[in-house]
Design a protein around this motif. Structure first.
Motif, short mmCIF file in Angstrom:
data_model
loop_
_atom_site.label_atom_id
_atom_site.label_comp_id
_atom_site.label_asym_id
_atom_site.label_seq_id
_atom_site.Cartn_x
_atom_site.Cartn_y
_atom_site.Cartn_z
N ALA A 17 -1.61 -48.80 -88.08
CA ALA A 17 -1.88 -50.45 -88.65
C ALA A 17 -3.42 -50.80 -88.18
O ALA A 17 -3.47 -51.58 -86.90
N HIS A 18 -4.56 -50.48 -88.48
CA HIS A 18 -5.59 -50.73 -88.12
C HIS A 18 -6.79 -51.48 -89.18
O HIS A 18 -6.73 -50.90 -90.30
N LYS A 19 -7.46 -52.32 -88.55
CA LYS A 19 -8.46 -52.99 -89.54
C LYS A 19 -9.83 -53.09 -88.83
O LYS A 19 -10.01 -53.37 -87.59
N LEU A 20 -10.69 -52.84 -89.47
CA LEU A 20 -12.22 -52.88 -88.97
C LEU A 20 -12.66 -54.22 -89.41
O LEU A 20 -12.87 -54.68 -90.49
N LEU A 21 -13.47 -54.87 -88.21
CA LEU A 21 -14.18 -56.20 -88.50
C LEU A 21 -15.50 -55.90 -88.16
O LEU A 21 -16.00 -55.11 -87.39
N ILE A 22 -16.57 -56.51 -89.08
CA ILE A 22 -18.10 -56.34 -88.72
C ILE A 22 -18.69 -57.64 -88.63
O ILE A 22 -18.45 -58.31 -89.60
N LYS A 23 -19.47 -57.82 -87.73
CA LYS A 23 -20.16 -59.05 -87.71
C LYS A 23 -21.76 -58.88 -87.55
O LYS A 23 -22.25 -57.96 -86.79
N SER A 24 -22.43 -59.44 -88.47
CA SER A 24 -24.06 -59.19 -88.34
C SER A 24 -24.75 -59.85 -87.25
O SER A 24 -24.28 -61.08 -87.17
N HIS A 25 -25.66 -59.51 -87.07
CA HIS A 25 -26.41 -60.31 -86.16
C HIS A 25 -27.37 -61.54 -87.06
O HIS A 25 -27.82 -61.29 -88.03
N PRO A 26 -27.32 -62.62 -86.25
CA PRO A 26 -27.70 -63.77 -87.14
C PRO A 26 -29.14 -63.75 -87.68
O PRO A 26 -29.67 -64.24 -88.70
N LEU A 86 -23.48 -56.02 -84.85
CA LEU A 86 -24.77 -55.31 -85.40
C LEU A 86 -26.11 -55.83 -84.91
O LEU A 86 -25.82 -56.88 -84.28
N GLN A 87 -27.04 -55.20 -84.96
CA GLN A 87 -28.01 -55.43 -84.17
C GLN A 87 -29.22 -55.23 -85.29
O GLN A 87 -29.13 -55.81 -86.56
N SER A 88 -30.48 -54.55 -85.13
CA SER A 88 -31.41 -54.53 -85.90
C SER A 88 -31.98 -53.13 -85.84
O SER A 88 -32.32 -52.38 -84.98
N GLU A 89 -32.22 -52.39 -87.01
CA GLU A 89 -32.74 -51.07 -87.29
C GLU A 89 -34.02 -50.93 -87.07
O GLU A 89 -34.50 -50.18 -86.50
N ILE A 90 -34.75 -52.38 -87.23
CA ILE A 90 -36.30 -52.40 -86.85
C ILE A 90 -36.51 -52.25 -85.45
O ILE A 90 -37.31 -51.41 -84.95
N TYR A 91 -35.77 -52.69 -84.54
CA TYR A 91 -35.75 -52.75 -83.09
C TYR A 91 -35.09 -51.91 -82.52
O TYR A 91 -35.38 -51.62 -81.53
#
Length: 371
Positions: free
Chosen positions: A211-220, A183-188
């Motif tokens: 056999a699928h999995k979704l990973l999500i990593k947010s912007h710090p 992820l990034q930022s909706e603001i920018y």
């Protein structure tokens, strides 16, 4: 070149600049590391001494503090990164450097964030042909291309060990096809969350029964965007694993498809695959109208096919075109190191030294006067 000030504003750019600062330690140079609050912990973890500059209430006060630091240190040259934020530390330092006639070079760690209005640096340094093409098209300042200092660090990693560490934390993900979204930022980046949710919904449709999995990593810097996305995905009945606190190299080690709108993580994943022989592909999600404008701005739309073929990633400009069977992950050969006879950090050093020599020669060249 005896004294250099290196500026750490953005997390992504910092990961490119840290190896440079570390490598310059052995070149008998005085180094001033100036950083934003969010980059301080990174420098500390790498054993670098630094001065943290807090943002003041207004731009004038911030400029005054930056001016004080630069004048006190009096560098021969300044090296900044790039960031999309307004009035950030990179921009402030560049303005101060210009006012003091101190040369300022910018390491462009991502070709999606290039300044389109003054002030501009005195030279650009980038690390791949896409960045070089984007910058030279603008004909603003000299452009130098080096190998990537940040990604060279991947050669020190142990792929099997990274996978083992990850699966110790998430044993239920073993033997799964994993798509990781960064992820990034909706603001920018308006349209960012809509793009991600649409893409994730398409994945669910395409991989139904597998056999699928979704990973999500947010912007710090923008954890709140993950909370907004959770609401959207919950409404779509889509499950995912939050890996925001997991080191990105561990996430890469188990990822088959790495997707983002315009995150440097997608580029990082390509290098990770190349250096370590990992099988995967990066996907730039550019099908939203607001985000697709980025390709136009950089003049890359006409070169999309060439870029796709030359890199382990592609631009998804039409969501209906997404077909995993047509985009088979490529396995890196782990041979990228063989092309690097000079380490990336030394390349940067030689570029800066050469730039200063040429700048001095131009300054000393006598001007012609018509009598």
């Amino acid at each position: 070149m005896k004294k250099i000030a290196i500026i750490f504003q953005d997390v992504g750019a910092t990961l490119q600049l840290v190896p440079i600062s570390q490598g310059f330690q052995g070149k008998n140079m005085d180094i001033l590391n100036l950083c934003s609050k969010r980059c301080g912990p990174i420098l500390e973890s790498r054993g670098l001494r630094f001065t943290e500059l807090l943002r003041r209430g207004n731009k004038a006060d911030s400029l005054k503090e930056v001016h004080k630091q630069i004048v006190s240190f009096s560098p021969d040259i300044v090296l900044i990164g790039n960031s999309s934020q307004k009035n950030n530390l990179d921009q402030l330092v560049m303005e101060v450097s210009k006012s003091l006639d101190i040369p300022c070079c910018q390491f462009v760690d991502f070709w999606g964030e290039i300044r389109v209005s003054p002030p501009f640096p005195d030279a650009y340094i980038t690390f791949d042909e896409i960045g070089y093409y984007s910058l030279t098209q603008r004909e603003l300042t000299p452009v130098y291309c080096v190998d990537s200092p940040k990604h060279y660090e991947y050669c020190k990693l142990d792929l099997a060990a990274l996978r083992s560490l990850f699966f110790m934390k998430f044993p239920f993900l073993k033997s799964k096809i994993i798509t990781s979204v960064f992820l990034q930022s909706e603001i920018y980046l308006p349209g960012h969350l809509k793009t991600i949710s649409n893409f994730v919904e398409k994945i669910k449709e395409k991989l139904q029964g597998r056999a699928h999995k979704l990973l999500i990593k947010s912007h710090p810097s923008y954890p709140e965007d993950l909370e907004r996305l959770k609401v959207k995905l919950s409404a779509l009945n889509i499950e995912f694993v939050d890996v925001s606190d997991i080191p990105i190299e561990e996430v890469f080690s188990v990822t088959r498809y790495a997707a983002s709108c315009l995150s440097t993580c997608t580029i990082d994943f390509r290098y990770f695959c190349e250096y370590l022989g990992h099988e995967g592909i990066g996907i730039f999600l550019t099908f939203h109208p607001l985000i697709s404008q980025w390709l136009d701005r950089l003049g890359l739309k006409n070169r999309k096919e060439q870029i796709t073929l030359s890199k382990n990633f592609y631009f998804l400009e039409n969501l209906d075109d997404f077909d995993l069977s047509r985009h088979t992950p490529l396995k890196g050969e782990g041979t990228l190191l063989q092309t690097q006879t000079i380490l990336p950090v030394h390349q940067v050093y030689e570029v800066l030294k050469s730039f200063l020599i040429k700048r001095k020669e131009r300054a000393e060249k006598p001007s012609l006067h018509l009598l």
